[in-house]
Each structure stands twice: as structure tokens, then as C-alpha cells.
Write a protein that holds these residues in place. Structure first.
Motif: not given
Length: 439
Positions: A7, A140, A142, A168
Motif C-alpha cells: 500500500q 486503524e 491496516i 498512513r
């Protein structure tokens, strides 16, 4: 196979630790010290209140490795030399002095104010090279499907810092050190509550409590209430503060009508050994509540993720094992993480190698907890009947739960209390010996 980040991330680290308590700060300090780029994320601003103030002497060795001993020696934390049990009638046992079995420096430990102690530990992680972000939320973890394990693999986190847009963050290993929130084990459905240890606790800090003179002034006291259906901890802290809390069956304590303060006061009134010590005491701060604890995850790690401290498992606070197990799990996990990253394979098999050893020590403490909650059982009675096991009892109260033969006393103890069997961890798919299909 080496983990491949598939990602897009704003930035990447070797290790991201979620939670800056003792387990997270230990893991972060040791992974950073080994040269791995480490980020420790803490949602609170330290210092902050936390419970779990009494240390086991065996914490000494992790503190030594972390370089924390000089800082602890220079602190104002109360020195702890022993633990003492008080019966439902108020009769006090002889103290279990840790130095009677070993006069080594490690036989003296501390009663810590967690707001100060946790900040010292987190600062130490930063001193070792970890990047520390406080007041940062992890929105979160991932995760992606794993090609080699039944559970998904972690590849990073989404975080939000004050006044910033979410970021992220990629990672080779994500460490869950979120304490009782147990972020990953709840999400993955691998957190299992111990059905026979469903307890609740009400606790607060007090000033002007009565303390014993001399060496006994720093002892942890474990006091039974008059009905013998609950027990209090009594932990002396710096600045004339004492931590006092009741632990009892969740079902019984939930039947009370009233505020947490009224419930705690009602329980104190039913503890003959405690009342004289609180005769002139004044509560400072709020009454706090914890419920439905004692649990453990069925796994300690998977592809790209690890659970440490209370995020892996929490035991009844009867033996003050919380910080000790947090430190040991952080140390063991960090060693596995460092080796896995060095090999290029931070997968479930490599990251799980420490789990059985830690779980074995936790199971030893769990068996002591079961014995304690058995009606009419006491360590005084046990030692009187089996005097050659006095040293073994003291060794476990010290925290020597990982040594060979640590469980030898449970066979004779089983004549006085039901001792549960150990519950093994589940193994990652790569570590299981699956039957081979023939034909």
C-alpha cells in the motif's frame, strides 16, 4: 517470505508501537536500541493516572537491561521489601521478605506512582532512539490477508495527531501495547476471558494512612474482607499517598446501588484489617472502577504484528504481576522482533517464538490466583503443612515464574485447592504440524 508493503504510506518505520505504557516503552526502547527505526504512539499526554503500582522484585533484570536502575534509585518511590497477608479477622501473617531467600540487590523493589514511572519509562525509550508521539490517536491498524497464516497480517497504521490530517504509517511490525483496550486481540476475535476470574475492582488514593514502622513500611498488604469474598490491596506510595482497592466477584459488586465512592466506602467498612489503617485517612482524587478482567489472547503474534503487556493478557492483580509481565513481554517481544527484522522475515512464526515462555510464566501466576480464591486456603496453612515449600512460595511472590521447577509446589498445593491446567497458546499455521494427506 519477507513482508512486502503493498500500500501507499506517508512514511514508514521498522516498528510501530501503539501505547506508551511499560510494555510499549520497553519494546520501543529495545527495538530502537537495536537500530530499528521505531515509533511509539501514545494517545494520552504523560504524566497521567494509572493503576498497577506495586512491582515484583524480578523486574530488576529488565530495568537493568533498559538502564533504568539508576533512575529508580534516584527517585522518591517507596522501597518494597516484602508482601504480607491479612486474614478476614484482621490477623496478620509474617511478612514474606524477599531478601530472606536471596540477599541480592534485586530483592528490594519499589512501589511506584505510575504517572511518574510511566513517564520515566517513555522518556527512556526516547533516550534509546525511539520517536515518541503523545496525544496521538491510532484510528486503524491496516491489515491484509496473509498468504501463510490463518490471521491477517499488519502492514501499518492510520494515525491522527492534534491539528493534523490522518497519516498512513507503514511498518514491518506493529506492536499492540494498548493495555486493557486490547485493540488487536478484540478485532481478531482471539481474546478469551477467564470465566472463573470474573472480578471487578474499586480503588482510590488516600493520604494520612497508618504505615508500619521500618522495613515493613513499604510492604504490599493483601487484606481479606470479613466475609472472605473479596480482598484489598494496600500499597504505600510517595508523598504519604496510599493506593487502596477492593477486588471482588463482578456479580457481587455489581449488585450495589450507589456511586463508586459509596461502594468503595461500604467495602472498606467490611475489612477489619484495613479499618485501623484508614482511621485518619483522607481520599484524594476520584474512585476508579475496573471490571471483568483476567483474560489472555490465544496468540501472541501474527504476520507483522505482536501483542505485549495487557494487550496480550491481564491477570488478577492479586500478586502485583502486571508491570512485571508487561516488562518481560516487552523484552521478549523486542528480541523476537529484532531477530525477525534482521532475518528479513517478520512473519507469524518468527514473531511468535517468545509466546510459549511468557505464557508458561503467566499460567504459573494464574494457578496461584486460583489457589488464593479457594475458600479456607491460605499460604500460611500451606507452608505449615509443607514447610519445605516456603522458599518456593517466596520465589513465586518475587516473580521467579520462569525458572525450571517453578510449578513443583502445585502438586502438593492441589491437595488444598483446585489448581487449573495450563492453557497452551494456539500456534501460527507455519508452526503447526498438519497431517499430511496420503494418496
Amino acid at each position: 517470505m519477507p513482508q512486502t508493503l503493498t500500500q501507499t504510506f506517508d512514511e514508514t518505520y521498522d516498528v510501530v508501537v501503539i501505547g506508551g505504557g511499560p510494555a510499549g516503552s520497553t519494546t520501543g526502547a529495545l527495538t530502537a536500541e537495536a537500530g530499528n527505526k521505531t515509533l511509539v504512539i501514545e494517545r494520552s499526554k504523560f504524566p497521567r493516572f494509572h493503576i498497577g503500582e506495586s512491582l515484583m522484585p524480578e523486574t530488576y533484570w529488565v530495568f537493568k537491561r533498559l538502564g533504568m536502575l539508576p533512575k529508580l534509585r534516584d527517585s522518591n518511590f517507596v522501597k518494597k521489601y516484602s508482601v504480607q497477608f491479612v486474614t478476614a479477622t484482621g490477623k496478620e501473617s509474617q511478612p514474606f521478605y524477599f531478601d530472606e531467600r536471596d540477599p541480592h540487590e534485586r530483592s528490594q523493589t519499589w512501589q511506584v506512582l505510575r504517572s511518574q514511572f510511566d513517564e520515566m519509562m517513555l522518556d527512556n525509550a526516547a533516550d534509546k532512539g525511539a520517536t515518541v508521539w503523545q496525544e496521538t490517536n491510532v484510528n486503524e491498524v491496516i491489515m491484509e490477508p496473509s498468504d501463510t497464516d490463518d490471521l491477517p497480517k499488519a502492514v501499518g497504521v492510520v494515525v491522527t495527531r492534534p491539528g493534523e490530517a490522518p497519516r498512513r504509517i507503514g511498518a514491518k511490525v506493529v506492536v499492540d501495547a494498548t493495555g486493557l483496550n486490547a485493540l488487536l486481540s478484540k478485532r481478531l476475535g482471539i481474546r478469551k476471558i477467564d470465566p472463573k476470574l470474573k472480578k471487578a475492582s474499586y480503588f482510590a488514593h488516600y493520604k494520612n494512612c497508618t504505615r508500619d514502622p521500618g522495613k515493613n513500611g513499604g510492604a504490599t498488604l493483601v487484606l481479606a474482607n470479613q466475609e472472605n469474598d473479596g480482598w484489598f490491596w494496600y500499597i504505600p506510595l510517595p508523598d504519604d499517598i496510599t493506593s487502596v482497592g477492593i477486588v471482588g466477584d463482578l456479580k457481587r459488586l455489581s449488585q450495589y446501588q450507589g456511586t463508586p465512592q459509596e461502594i468503595l466506602e461500604a467495602e472498606i467498612a467490611k475489612c477489619p484489617g484495613l479499618l485501623p489503617r484508614l482511621a485518619n485517612a483522607e481520599r484524594v482524587g476520584d474512585v476508579h472502577v475496573l471490571s471483568d478482567f483476567s483474560y489472555r489472547a490465544t496468540r501472541c503474534a501474527g504476520d507483522g504484528w505482536v501483542l505485549v503487556g495487557d494487550a496480550f493478557g491481564f491477570l488478577d492483580p492479586m500478586y502485583s504481576s502486571g508491570v512485571f509481565l508487561a516488562l518481560k513481554s516487552g523484552e521478549m517481544a523486542a528480541d523476537a522482533i529484532n531477530a525477525a527484522i534482521a532475518s528479513g522475515q517478520p512473519d507469524a512464526m518468527n514473531l511468535s517464538k517468545w509466546g510459549d515462555e511468557l505464557s508458561s510464566g503467566m499460567q504459573t501466576i494464574r494457578k496461584l490466583v486460583y489457589a488464593f480464591y479457594t475458600p479456607d486456603f491460605s499460604f500460611g496453612k500451606f507452608v505449615k503443612q509443607y514447610p519445605h515449600h516456603q522458599d518456593d512460595v517466596t520465589a513465586l511472590l518475587v516473580g521467579e515464574v520462569f525458572r525450571p521447577g517453578a510449578e513443583d509446589l502445585f502438586e502438593p498445593m492441589s491437595t488444598m485447592a483446585p489448581i487449573p491446567s495450563s492453557i497452551p497458546l494456539d500456534q501460527p499455521r507455519a508452526m503447526r504440524r498438519e497431517p499430511v494427506a496420503v494418496g
